[in-house]
Write a protein that holds these residues in place. Sequence first.
Motif, short mmCIF file in Angstrom:
data_model
loop_
_atom_site.label_atom_id
_atom_site.label_comp_id
_atom_site.label_asym_id
_atom_site.label_seq_id
_atom_site.Cartn_x
_atom_site.Cartn_y
_atom_site.Cartn_z
N GLY A 36 0.82 -1.21 0.00
CA GLY A 36 0.00 0.00 0.00
C GLY A 36 0.85 1.25 0.00
O GLY A 36 1.78 1.37 0.82
N CYS A 37 0.58 2.16 -0.94
CA CYS A 37 1.32 3.42 -1.00
C CYS A 37 0.65 4.34 -2.01
O CYS A 37 -0.14 3.89 -2.84
CB CYS A 37 2.77 3.17 -1.43
SG CYS A 37 2.93 2.24 -2.97
N ASP A 38 1.02 5.61 -1.95
CA ASP A 38 0.56 6.58 -2.97
C ASP A 38 1.38 6.44 -4.24
O ASP A 38 0.87 6.66 -5.35
CB ASP A 38 0.72 8.02 -2.45
CG ASP A 38 -0.25 8.38 -1.34
OD1 ASP A 38 -1.32 7.74 -1.26
OD2 ASP A 38 0.08 9.25 -0.53
N GLN A 39 2.66 6.15 -4.09
CA GLN A 39 3.53 5.86 -5.23
C GLN A 39 4.50 4.75 -4.87
O GLN A 39 4.97 4.67 -3.73
CB GLN A 39 4.35 7.10 -5.68
CG GLN A 39 3.62 8.02 -6.63
CD GLN A 39 2.69 8.99 -5.92
OE1 GLN A 39 3.01 9.49 -4.83
NE2 GLN A 39 1.53 9.23 -6.50
N ALA A 186 -3.92 14.76 -15.99
CA ALA A 186 -3.25 15.84 -15.24
C ALA A 186 -3.50 15.63 -13.75
O ALA A 186 -4.47 15.01 -13.34
CB ALA A 186 -3.77 17.21 -15.67
N ASN A 187 -2.56 16.15 -12.95
CA ASN A 187 -2.76 16.26 -11.51
C ASN A 187 -3.60 17.51 -11.27
O ASN A 187 -3.31 18.56 -11.85
CB ASN A 187 -1.40 16.40 -10.80
CG ASN A 187 -0.55 15.14 -10.97
OD1 ASN A 187 -0.77 14.13 -10.32
ND2 ASN A 187 0.43 15.19 -11.89
N ILE A 188 -4.63 17.40 -10.44
CA ILE A 188 -5.58 18.50 -10.24
C ILE A 188 -5.36 19.10 -8.85
O ILE A 188 -5.66 18.47 -7.83
CB ILE A 188 -7.03 18.00 -10.39
CG1 ILE A 188 -7.22 17.26 -11.72
CG2 ILE A 188 -8.02 19.16 -10.24
CD1 ILE A 188 -6.94 18.08 -12.97
N GLY A 189 -4.80 20.32 -8.82
CA GLY A 189 -4.56 21.00 -7.54
C GLY A 189 -5.61 22.06 -7.29
O GLY A 189 -6.04 22.75 -8.23
N TRP A 204 -5.82 16.24 -6.21
CA TRP A 204 -6.24 14.94 -6.74
C TRP A 204 -5.11 14.52 -7.67
O TRP A 204 -4.90 15.13 -8.72
CB TRP A 204 -7.56 15.05 -7.52
CG TRP A 204 -7.89 13.76 -8.23
CD1 TRP A 204 -7.46 13.37 -9.47
CD2 TRP A 204 -8.69 12.68 -7.74
NE1 TRP A 204 -7.92 12.12 -9.77
CE2 TRP A 204 -8.69 11.67 -8.73
CE3 TRP A 204 -9.41 12.45 -6.56
CZ2 TRP A 204 -9.38 10.46 -8.57
CZ3 TRP A 204 -10.11 11.24 -6.41
CH2 TRP A 204 -10.07 10.27 -7.41
N GLU A 205 -4.33 13.51 -7.27
CA GLU A 205 -3.17 13.13 -8.05
C GLU A 205 -3.53 12.21 -9.21
O GLU A 205 -4.31 11.25 -9.03
CB GLU A 205 -2.14 12.42 -7.16
CG GLU A 205 -1.37 13.37 -6.26
CD GLU A 205 -0.08 12.74 -5.78
OE1 GLU A 205 0.45 11.87 -6.49
OE2 GLU A 205 0.36 13.09 -4.67
N ARG A 206 -2.95 12.49 -10.36
CA ARG A 206 -3.12 11.61 -11.54
C ARG A 206 -2.70 10.19 -11.15
O ARG A 206 -1.63 10.00 -10.58
CB ARG A 206 -2.23 12.13 -12.66
CG ARG A 206 -2.22 11.29 -13.92
CD ARG A 206 -1.31 11.84 -14.98
NE ARG A 206 0.09 11.87 -14.57
CZ ARG A 206 1.09 12.11 -15.43
NH1 ARG A 206 0.84 12.36 -16.71
NH2 ARG A 206 2.34 12.14 -15.00
N GLY A 207 -3.56 9.24 -11.43
CA GLY A 207 -3.21 7.83 -11.20
C GLY A 207 -3.19 7.42 -9.75
O GLY A 207 -2.76 6.31 -9.42
N GLY A 209 -5.33 9.58 -6.94
CA GLY A 209 -6.44 10.11 -6.15
C GLY A 209 -5.95 11.19 -5.18
O GLY A 209 -4.83 11.67 -5.29
N VAL A 210 -6.80 11.53 -4.21
CA VAL A 210 -6.44 12.60 -3.26
C VAL A 210 -5.35 12.06 -2.33
O VAL A 210 -5.49 10.96 -1.76
CB VAL A 210 -7.66 13.04 -2.42
CG1 VAL A 210 -7.23 14.04 -1.34
CG2 VAL A 210 -8.71 13.69 -3.33
N THR A 211 -4.25 12.78 -2.23
CA THR A 211 -3.18 12.39 -1.30
C THR A 211 -3.05 13.46 -0.22
O THR A 211 -3.54 14.59 -0.39
CB THR A 211 -1.82 12.25 -2.03
OG1 THR A 211 -1.52 13.51 -2.65
CG2 THR A 211 -1.88 11.16 -3.08
#
Length: 274
Positions: A36-39, A186-189, A204-207, A209-211
Amino acid sequence: MHGLGNDFVILDARSHALALTPARRRTIADRCLGVGCDQLIVLEQPTERDADVFMRIYNPDGSEAGACGNATRCVASLVMDERKADRVTVQTIAGLLESQKMGTGTNGLPVISVDMGPARLDWREIPVREACDTNHMPVGLGPLQDPVGTNMGNPHATFFVEDLAAIPLEELGPKLEHDPFFPERANIGVAQRVGEARLRLRVWERGAGVTLACGSGACAAVVAASRRGLVDRKAEIILEHGSLTIEWLRDNHVLMTGGISVAFKGELDRSLLS
Ligand SMILES: N[C@H](CCC[C@H](N)C(=O)O)C(=O)O
């Protein structure tokens, strides 16, 4: 490791190459089926003479990204410890990032600065469907309108709002990420100015979700806010678990400074790698 809650599994493949399929990357990043991780970050031998390490960046959906600011601080700190050095250079597919240890944070762990390279402001760098002024991109949804496009090695669309808490980012983020205007997504800030040189930010990070934090998103937000006259060229990005200091230098490079944390060290079961 994590940078202000943006968390990473960092695999060391410097002594043996890892050929992870997108499906394997997704499983390792899965918080139930894997670790489990964001990246997912994979360390490889650098191909540039001046680099100390090559850092590959994979999102939980298996896609590869060109920048990850928070992970760059974590990897830089890890290699500094190995080398007993205060400066290292991290190579990514988007370029060489110079990093420096700036001191120790309240958690007793290092505070790391990274030169995230030049802010790319041209529409061909974002990339978008048609030529446009990246300070006013023709894409929006509900309360999110008139974003600024910035590429920090990865594409960001930054929206400015009066009340960040009122924005349903979990709902609007995926629709904007996949808007046909962004052929590479795109990453949505979404940022709110909360002081002379202070912005609150959610991404909302591309690939992914919200981090809890997005380092390249923080860089994009300060460049965007400066272009819109909301801040000068240096600002603090306020996140849920701390803040990042971002400066858009006169040479167009963007300097990011912030803390890092080590959660644990371990070994992946071979079943996750084969
Ligand atoms: N989701 C991003 C990569 C991770 C960026 C973020 N975690 C950071 O700290 O910059 C992308 O696909 O471009």
